[in-house]
Design an enzyme around this catalytic site. Structure first.
Site, PDB file in Angstrom:
ATOM      1  N   GLU A   1      36.368  33.859  57.176  1.00  0.00           N
ATOM      2  CA  GLU A   1      36.544  34.037  55.734  1.00  0.00           C
ATOM      3  C   GLU A   1      37.904  34.689  55.436  1.00  0.00           C
ATOM      4  OE1 GLU A   1      33.406  36.466  54.194  1.00  0.00           O
ATOM      5  OE2 GLU A   1      33.891  36.050  52.090  1.00  0.00           O
TER       6      GLU A   1
ATOM      7  N   ASP B   1      37.412  40.022  44.627  1.00  0.00           N
ATOM      8  CA  ASP B   1      36.306  40.900  44.208  1.00  0.00           C
ATOM      9  C   ASP B   1      36.588  42.400  44.208  1.00  0.00           C
ATOM     10  OD1 ASP B   1      35.130  38.428  44.329  1.00  0.00           O
ATOM     11  OD2 ASP B   1      33.563  38.991  45.741  1.00  0.00           O
TER      12      ASP B   1
END
Ligand code: DGY
Length: 437
Positions: A401, A167
């Site tokens: 994550e 991202d």
């Protein structure tokens, strides 16, 4: 104390929502596209029916033209921004009844199906499942090659940073600096749920939202996006996943006797392999890089995406050898092996930030992709090293994550970064621990 395998399995069970798995409670409360692909591989080892359901649920979000969105909003949740009303995919005459986003993510489903085939002990049963979803996945590839390759080069473009999956890689800074954005009112939830310093900035989010607003004005019409989007990039990770998925669809298509589809896939594949090697390889950096189609220039930076062509068998043996030097006493490992593999961005770059999302931290799905690539090229020792580092993170900190690459800094930490109990970290740990390659 439950084993690592049992702990990973628990994460998947806890994130299961009737027919699909959310990536992370609170932070990502819907079904995400490439997350589901990796998650299905994890489920395949412990509950094949859930792996199938994961894929069927994702395909419920497929558009009439074959497009597969990056989020399917099957359920309600107030913990995520931007939700379905911001994406407003209904503006497109191609969108389905279920609410979805209008941008996509790296196309992993083709090779996920082949993984399921390899893992399953009941080949007849899994082949009949694959037969039932094959055409939908093929239509997704057809969508890419007919709508996302305006110059017919064999490389498809992405039009949003969220399509990349990576991202906020520093590579996008060089796109953001080419245009201005208005000041949108943001309703971010992510920065309230986890440490904001691990997430993209508000300024970056202005760009993310601006692109979506443009696409909505154009009713998500691909021709208008190709003509006008200020973000139009040929991404090495995205194209490598598509090429790997082509390869898998060709192999599975032969088993299923889908002769015409196999012939078309082979045609796309030939051109794609050639284009990856001629256009996206940077001789100076000795790695695969991004091409900014809007401004006709290479964006020459190394990231973990630079190594993903290995999994798809794209580089020659010689090229592979020089590429992996970066992982082996090179800028990614550190000259004296001071980093865990594999940082998401070149640690020797001035833009590297070891804590911030895709600007440096280690991600488990990229490690898994690189591990598979190194195996494919016969780099046994290095692939085992990546596997060991990955398992080390899970055992020491849990299923976070993303993770700190510096070995020194790791000594001062007691957890990973971003969300905890993250589904693909758990799913791919199950695969690493179980799959015999
Ligand atoms: C997010 O919200 O950070 C996701 O990665 C977008 O899909």
């Amino acid at each position: 104390m439950p084993s690592l395998l049992e702990q990973a399995s628990k994460v998947l069970h806890n994130n299961w929502k009737e027919a699909f798995t959310i990536p992370c409670e609170g932070l990502y409360p819907f079904q995400w596209n490439w997350d589901s692909g990796f998650i299905a591989i994890g489920w395949a080892h412990i509950d094949m029916e859930r792996a199938k359901s994961e894929i069927r649920s994702l395909l419920k979000g497929q558009w009439k033209n074959g497009f597969l969105p990056h989020i399917v909003f099957h359920n309600e949740s107030k913990t995520y921004y931007p939700g379905p009303e911001v994406h407003a995919a209904h503006l497109s005459d191609q969108s389905p009844d279920v609410r979805t986003s209008g941008i996509t993510q790296p196309p992993v489903l083709g090779f996920v199906l082949e993984e399921l085939y390899r893992i399953s002990e009941d080949k007849e049963d899994i082949l009949s499942f694959i037969d039932s979803v094959y055409d939908a996945v093929y239509q997704n590839h057809h969508y890419f090659y007919t709508n996302r390759d305006p110059q017919n080069e064999g490389l498809v473009y992405i039009c949003h940073n969220w399509e990349a999956g990576t991202d906020n890689t520093p590579v996008w800074d060089f796109i953001w600096s080419t245009f201005e954005v208005p000041d949108y009112e943001l309703d971010r939830k992510d920065t309230k749920l986890i440490d904001a310093s691990h997430r993209p900035t508000n300024k970056e989010y202005q760009y993310y939202i601006h692109l979506i607003e443009l696409f909505k004005q154009w009713k998500y019409d691909d021709a208008k996006i190709a003509e006008g989007s200020p973000f139009l990039v040929q991404d090495p990770l995205f194209n490598s996943m598509l090429i790997k998925a082509n390869e898998s669809l060709i192999a599975l298509g032969k088993l299923l006797r889908k002769n015409n589809k196999v012939a078309q896939l082979e045609q796309w594949q030939e051109q794609a392999l050639q284009a990856m090697n001629s256009k996206l390889f940077d001789e100076n950096l000795q790695g695969y890089v991004y091409y900014d189609l809007r401004n006709e220039r290479k964006l020459s930076h190394l990231s973990s995406s630079s190594f993903t062509p290995l999994m798809a068998g794209i580089p020659s043996e010689e090229r592979a050898e020089t590429m992996i030097e970066h992982l082996h006493r090179g800028s990614f490992s550190g000259e004296n092996d001071e980093n865990f593999l594999c940082a998401s961005f070149d640690p020797s770059s001035e833009f590297f930030n070891s804590k911030k999302y895709w600007r440096g931290p280690v991600w488990i799905n990229l490690n898994w992709i690189i591990y598979r690539g190194l195996k494919r090229y016969g780099y046994e020792e290095l692939s085992e090293k990546i596997k060991e580092h990955t398992i080390h993170f899970m055992e020491t900190y849990g299923f976070y994550e993303y993770f700190e690459p510096s070995k020194e800094l790791n000594k001062t930490l007691d957890k990973g970064y971003g969300g905890n109990n993250f589904s693909w970290s758990a799913a791919l740990t199950i695969d690493l621990l179980t799959n015999k390659l």
